[in-house]
Design an enzyme around this catalytic site. Sequence first.
Site, short mmCIF file in Angstrom:
data_model
loop_
_atom_site.label_atom_id
_atom_site.label_comp_id
_atom_site.label_asym_id
_atom_site.label_seq_id
_atom_site.Cartn_x
_atom_site.Cartn_y
_atom_site.Cartn_z
N ILE A 79 0.83 -1.20 0.00
CA ILE A 79 0.00 0.00 0.00
C ILE A 79 0.86 1.25 0.00
CG2 ILE A 79 -0.30 0.29 2.51
CD1 ILE A 79 -3.19 0.41 0.02
N ALA A 80 2.02 1.19 0.68
CA ALA A 80 2.97 2.31 0.66
C ALA A 80 3.51 2.50 -0.74
CB ALA A 80 4.10 2.05 1.65
N ARG A 98 10.97 0.26 10.50
CA ARG A 98 11.71 -0.28 11.62
C ARG A 98 12.93 -1.06 11.16
NH1 ARG A 98 6.39 -2.18 15.10
NH2 ARG A 98 6.22 -0.32 16.40
N LYS A 152 -6.57 3.58 6.36
CA LYS A 152 -7.78 3.09 7.00
C LYS A 152 -7.56 1.65 7.46
CE LYS A 152 -8.51 0.28 3.67
NZ LYS A 152 -8.40 -1.18 3.95
N ASP A 178 -10.48 -4.45 7.63
CA ASP A 178 -9.80 -4.23 6.36
C ASP A 178 -10.77 -4.02 5.21
OD1 ASP A 178 -7.98 -5.29 3.85
OD2 ASP A 178 -6.80 -4.48 5.50
#
Length: 334
Positions: free
Chosen positions: A23-24, A45, A105, A186
């Site tokens: 999604i990024a 991370r 979302k 989701d």
Amino acid sequence: MSEGGGRPEGRPVRWGILATGSIAGKLAGDLAPLPDAEVTAVGSRSPQSAEAFARRFGIPRAHGSWAALAADPDVDVVYVATPHNAHHAAVRRCLEAGKAVLCEKPFTRSAAQAEELVDLARERGVFLMEAMWMYCNPAIRRMAELVRNGAIGEVTAVHADFGIGGPLDPGHRLLDPALAGGALLDLGVYPVSFAHLVLGEPAEIAAWGRLRGGVDVSTGMLLGYASGAVAALTCSLVADTARTAAVTGSRGRIEFPRGFFSPERFTLHREGAEPEEFAGPGPAGSFAHQANEVMRCLRAGETESPLVPLDGSLAVMRTLDAVRDRIGLRYPGE
């Protein structure tokens, strides 16, 4: 960009992306052709993951921690694209650093977490918006305008469904309760948000769910409203549903074909008239619509979007909380 004020004139809005999943990557790709946008940094991370993502999309800086991305002085707004369970911590980190935030979302795992973030953003005067990209879609915006203007009379019912057939790999994030997986948060967030756009927050909520391994794999919802309207909504990880939506009123109805959450067009049916087809401008599946809304708000110095208002996101989270309560869905640590 820090608290208050609009974007300085003469330069693009500088984006940071927090997380490196699919999604990024979708947002990074859709930002690339926008003349008023520049992706300047990515944070994860894992330094290795951040560096690989930066190489893939030609991003100048890769940060090996959320804190480093939030502290980057050359980032105006951060897009949070982590799994649901991490939204609260990631958004809080960015808001505390004075960064505007677009958060995927569902806004958070629970309404309580969402309220904390909204309170913090409003207290600090920092922009915050849920990435409910459906609300920024031109066809959805046109539908909402027609409903507001009485094109189908008084709304009496909303129907919407979003199901995928699977089967999902046993290690998939949607089947992981530790990641707040399941159909509701989701997929079900789309039918619930669609109904909210048309009818607002329900007065009564009934729900049924099929639970497996600590998540819901199918959930049905019946929402009742003070006006007398109803919304019948479903979501599933085990059934490929039609993925359609309809808004019915006293003088007609509006129907969306498969993919209602990212539509190119819809049909207006009215008594005594031929069906009317409406098509939205621009690519329906593009994240560019929500990115442009974020940048418009930042240029104007607005801390909330009128298209995706924070109070609406809170109301949707309250509805999702109520549905989880009805079906007995609890995530680890709750």
